[in-house]
Enzyme design. Sequence first.
Site, PDB file in Angstrom:
ATOM      1  N   TYR A   4     -47.411  12.717 -68.604  1.00 30.74           N
ATOM      2  CA  TYR A   4     -48.531  12.333 -69.472  1.00 30.74           C
ATOM      3  C   TYR A   4     -47.932  11.819 -70.773  1.00 30.74           C
ATOM      4  CZ  TYR A   4     -52.956  13.266 -72.113  1.00 30.74           C
ATOM      5  OH  TYR A   4     -54.085  13.205 -72.901  1.00 30.74           O
ATOM      6  N   LYS A  10     -49.749   9.557 -66.308  1.00 29.36           N
ATOM      7  CA  LYS A  10     -50.926   9.111 -67.055  1.00 29.36           C
ATOM      8  C   LYS A  10     -50.410   8.405 -68.301  1.00 29.36           C
ATOM      9  CE  LYS A  10     -54.913  10.229 -69.761  1.00 29.36           C
ATOM     10  NZ  LYS A  10     -55.514  11.095 -70.786  1.00 29.36           N
TER      11      LYS A  10
END
Length: 293
Positions: free
Chosen positions: A132, A160
């Site tokens: 992330y 992400k």
Amino acid sequence: MSKSAFVALVTCFNEDETINYEATRAQVRRQVAAGNNIMCAGTNGDFTALTYEEKVRLTEEVVAEVGGKAKVIVNAGMPATFETLKLAREFDRIGVDGIAVITPFFIACTQDGLIRHFSTVANAVQTPVYLYDIPARTQNHIEPETAAKLAQHGNIAGIKDSGGAQQTLEAYLQVSRENPGFEVYSGPDHLVLWALQNGAAGCISGLGNAMPDVLSGIISAFNAGDLTEAERQQTRFTNFRTDLYALGFAPAMVKRALYLQDQSVGASRQPALLPNTEQDENIRALLRKHELV
């Protein structure tokens, strides 16, 4: 393969700043009904304001409410690998579909340090781990070369990207093309359709809290091959995003826009911005303009 949308779900609070689990469950139901999957304890979920115990209970409540009707990803990332590992093991026990690990924040990391951090977590759990990246908030950035090395790990399933730069997203998508099974989820709400067209597995959206049906509309139209409808929904999404984010810190604006649609979500924990009457009026005007109230 069909694409999927996750909403970076808000955490709802009572007036005394305790978590309102019932209201949070209601938001889960709203998103699942719209056709969206759930990411909890992320940036839009005020994760930095939650205690360790709260994150564990929040995840248990969300998983129970979803009841297998959608996928659940939860963010375990903390500044130190030690606590990230403890959280990840709890989420592994609860049973989620993915564990996101935001880059450490406050502690400056080398790329080698990031590789050790993510690998240590991925080695310790059965659940697939998602990198992330949100460098504007953490001051640590996963370089595409680092993502490519981590993509070789058998339990790191994707990334992400919440950096907001199309160039970085393109570089991660190239890593994905070279490493089958490594998925890219786009974070920036104005790039949802562009990312899908360029090979992303889907998106993880904060704005979807306030516009669940529009987010779901982009994905379902794209999956059905109806590009005209996907573009129409993306334009609606982008226009609201542009107007709303011009007013202030994006996660706070999303939470407030949702609050003005449904007051059960509550405010954010201090020291987040206090509700502001003038700002609320501006957001209300935007909700009316974009036909959200």
